[in-house]
Scaffold this motif. Structure first.
Motif, PDB file in Angstrom:
ATOM      1  N   LEU A 219       0.838  -1.195   0.000  1.00  0.00           N
ATOM      2  CA  LEU A 219       0.000   0.000   0.000  1.00  0.00           C
ATOM      3  C   LEU A 219       0.879   1.252   0.000  1.00  0.00           C
ATOM      4  N   GLY A 220       1.833   1.295   0.898  1.00  0.00           N
ATOM      5  CA  GLY A 220       2.736   2.441   0.969  1.00  0.00           C
ATOM      6  C   GLY A 220       3.508   2.643  -0.317  1.00  0.00           C
ATOM      7  N   PHE A 221       4.002   1.552  -0.882  1.00  0.00           N
ATOM      8  CA  PHE A 221       4.763   1.644  -2.127  1.00  0.00           C
ATOM      9  C   PHE A 221       3.866   2.141  -3.268  1.00  0.00           C
ATOM     10  N   GLY A 222       2.653   1.617  -3.354  1.00  0.00           N
ATOM     11  CA  GLY A 222       1.730   2.038  -4.407  1.00  0.00           C
ATOM     12  C   GLY A 222       1.368   3.511  -4.303  1.00  0.00           C
ATOM     13  N   ILE A 223       1.114   3.975  -3.095  1.00  0.00           N
ATOM     14  CA  ILE A 223       0.784   5.388  -2.893  1.00  0.00           C
ATOM     15  C   ILE A 223       2.000   6.256  -3.191  1.00  0.00           C
ATOM     16  N   TRP A 224       3.177   5.797  -2.789  1.00  0.00           N
ATOM     17  CA  TRP A 224       4.406   6.542  -3.070  1.00  0.00           C
ATOM     18  C   TRP A 224       4.607   6.698  -4.571  1.00  0.00           C
ATOM     19  N   MET A 225       4.442   5.609  -5.331  1.00  0.00           N
ATOM     20  CA  MET A 225       4.642   5.700  -6.774  1.00  0.00           C
ATOM     21  C   MET A 225       3.591   6.595  -7.422  1.00  0.00           C
ATOM     22  N   TYR A 226       2.372   6.555  -6.915  1.00  0.00           N
ATOM     23  CA  TYR A 226       1.343   7.461  -7.426  1.00  0.00           C
ATOM     24  C   TYR A 226       1.751   8.903  -7.150  1.00  0.00           C
ATOM     25  N   GLN A 227       2.174   9.176  -5.933  1.00  0.00           N
ATOM     26  CA  GLN A 227       2.575  10.537  -5.557  1.00  0.00           C
ATOM     27  C   GLN A 227       3.802  10.990  -6.348  1.00  0.00           C
ATOM     28  N   PHE A 228       4.697  10.070  -6.652  1.00  0.00           N
ATOM     29  CA  PHE A 228       5.887  10.362  -7.464  1.00  0.00           C
ATOM     30  C   PHE A 228       5.449  10.891  -8.837  1.00  0.00           C
ATOM     31  N   ILE A 229       4.492  10.228  -9.443  1.00  0.00           N
ATOM     32  CA  ILE A 229       3.974  10.662 -10.740  1.00  0.00           C
ATOM     33  C   ILE A 229       3.224  11.985 -10.587  1.00  0.00           C
ATOM     34  N   GLU A 230       2.511  12.169  -9.489  1.00  0.00           N
ATOM     35  CA  GLU A 230       1.814  13.426  -9.228  1.00  0.00           C
ATOM     36  C   GLU A 230       2.795  14.597  -9.177  1.00  0.00           C
ATOM     37  N   GLU A 231       3.942  14.382  -8.536  1.00  0.00           N
ATOM     38  CA  GLU A 231       4.958  15.437  -8.477  1.00  0.00           C
ATOM     39  C   GLU A 231       5.364  15.856  -9.886  1.00  0.00           C
ATOM     40  N   LEU A 232       5.577  14.896 -10.751  1.00  0.00           N
ATOM     41  CA  LEU A 232       5.929  15.183 -12.144  1.00  0.00           C
ATOM     42  C   LEU A 232       4.802  15.952 -12.827  1.00  0.00           C
ATOM     43  N   GLN A 233       3.584  15.479 -12.696  1.00  0.00           N
ATOM     44  CA  GLN A 233       2.452  16.112 -13.368  1.00  0.00           C
ATOM     45  C   GLN A 233       2.184  17.522 -12.846  1.00  0.00           C
ATOM     46  N   ASN A 234       2.438  17.758 -11.585  1.00  0.00           N
ATOM     47  CA  ASN A 234       2.276  19.105 -11.030  1.00  0.00           C
ATOM     48  C   ASN A 234       3.371  20.051 -11.516  1.00  0.00           C
ATOM     49  N   PHE A 235       4.515  19.500 -11.851  1.00  0.00           N
ATOM     50  CA  PHE A 235       5.655  20.290 -12.306  1.00  0.00           C
ATOM     51  C   PHE A 235       5.561  20.610 -13.793  1.00  0.00           C
ATOM     52  N   MET A 236       5.081  19.669 -14.576  1.00  0.00           N
ATOM     53  CA  MET A 236       5.033  19.818 -16.037  1.00  0.00           C
ATOM     54  C   MET A 236       3.606  19.715 -16.550  1.00  0.00           C
ATOM     55  N   VAL A 237       3.227  20.676 -17.319  1.00  0.00           N
ATOM     56  CA  VAL A 237       1.909  20.658 -17.950  1.00  0.00           C
ATOM     57  C   VAL A 237       1.974  19.755 -19.177  1.00  0.00           C
ATOM     58  N   GLY A 238       0.893  19.033 -19.427  1.00  0.00           N
ATOM     59  CA  GLY A 238       0.792  18.268 -20.659  1.00  0.00           C
ATOM     60  C   GLY A 238       1.246  16.827 -20.593  1.00  0.00           C
TER      61      GLY A 238
ATOM     62  N   TYR B 153      -3.953  -0.354  -5.117  1.00  0.00           N
ATOM     63  CA  TYR B 153      -3.507   0.687  -4.196  1.00  0.00           C
ATOM     64  C   TYR B 153      -3.114   1.954  -4.947  1.00  0.00           C
ATOM     65  N   TYR B 154      -2.435   1.791  -6.052  1.00  0.00           N
ATOM     66  CA  TYR B 154      -2.036   2.937  -6.881  1.00  0.00           C
ATOM     67  C   TYR B 154      -3.277   3.723  -7.311  1.00  0.00           C
ATOM     68  N   HIS B 155      -4.274   3.026  -7.842  1.00  0.00           N
ATOM     69  CA  HIS B 155      -5.482   3.689  -8.311  1.00  0.00           C
ATOM     70  C   HIS B 155      -6.313   4.244  -7.149  1.00  0.00           C
ATOM     71  N   LYS B 156      -6.286   3.591  -6.022  1.00  0.00           N
ATOM     72  CA  LYS B 156      -7.007   4.074  -4.848  1.00  0.00           C
ATOM     73  C   LYS B 156      -6.414   5.412  -4.388  1.00  0.00           C
ATOM     74  N   ALA B 157      -5.109   5.562  -4.494  1.00  0.00           N
ATOM     75  CA  ALA B 157      -4.463   6.830  -4.137  1.00  0.00           C
ATOM     76  C   ALA B 157      -5.010   7.954  -5.015  1.00  0.00           C
ATOM     77  N   ARG B 158      -5.232   7.681  -6.287  1.00  0.00           N
ATOM     78  CA  ARG B 158      -5.788   8.685  -7.191  1.00  0.00           C
ATOM     79  C   ARG B 158      -7.207   9.051  -6.753  1.00  0.00           C
ATOM     80  N   GLU B 159      -7.997   8.057  -6.419  1.00  0.00           N
ATOM     81  CA  GLU B 159      -9.377   8.298  -6.004  1.00  0.00           C
ATOM     82  C   GLU B 159      -9.448   9.115  -4.707  1.00  0.00           C
ATOM     83  N   LEU B 160      -8.503   8.872  -3.818  1.00  0.00           N
ATOM     84  CA  LEU B 160      -8.504   9.551  -2.533  1.00  0.00           C
ATOM     85  C   LEU B 160      -7.772  10.885  -2.565  1.00  0.00           C
ATOM     86  N   LYS B 161      -7.174  11.214  -3.692  1.00  0.00           N
ATOM     87  CA  LYS B 161      -6.446  12.483  -3.884  1.00  0.00           C
ATOM     88  C   LYS B 161      -5.307  12.642  -2.885  1.00  0.00           C
ATOM     89  N   TYR B 162      -4.492  11.596  -2.762  1.00  0.00           N
ATOM     90  CA  TYR B 162      -3.320  11.698  -1.892  1.00  0.00           C
ATOM     91  C   TYR B 162      -2.339  12.683  -2.475  1.00  0.00           C
TER      92      TYR B 162
END
Length: 132
Positions: free
Chosen positions: A79-98, A123-132
């Motif tokens: 669970l922690g790893f899945g949320i971390w990887m989701y958040q890792f991608i979120e950091e990229l998406q927040n930094f770069m548009v498109g 777990y990865y997709h659940k992080a997206r749903e919960l807006k971690y």
């Protein structure tokens, strides 16, 4: 006595999570380079650590290599790893548009099938749903 599902340890090769982390890191690096990807990895780890204790089993070093402290991995760690990887991608998406929608199965390539039984994708997709 019935065991709590989060207490059940999974027969998982830790090398698989190393490969998964490397795939995510390489994906992010393609957009922003290794230095910035390392920053995003550390930032997303710190964010995840605030609300997910299972992430404490994982650490990265200065060369952005994943180290796993205890190889007995259960649902909490995945669970922690899945949320971390989701958040890792979120950091990229927040930094770069498109960047657009990112598919973790495509990032993981040939290792995606090996990770499926661990519930990583749920777990990865659940992080997206919960807006971690």
């Amino acid at each position: 006595m019935k065991q709590n599902p989060s207490d059940v340890k999974l027969p998982l090769d830790p090398d698989l999570l190393n490969k998964a982390y490397t795939q995510f890191f390489q994906f992010v690096s393609e957009f922003v380079g290794e230095k910035k990807a390392g920053e995003f990895s550390r930032q997303s780890y710190q964010i995840t650590q605030k609300y997910c204790s299972g992430i404490s089993n994982f650490q990265t070093d200065d060369q952005n290599q994943l180290h796993i402290k205890n190889f007995e991995l259960g649902d909490r760690e995945i669970l922690g790893f899945g949320i971390w990887m989701y958040q890792f991608i979120e950091e990229l998406q927040n930094f770069m548009v498109g960047i657009g929608k990112v598919d973790p199965i495509r990032i993981l390539g040939k290792w995606a099938g090996d990770l499926k039984p661990t519930n990583f994708f749920e777990y990865y997709h659940k992080a997206r749903e919960l807006k971690y």
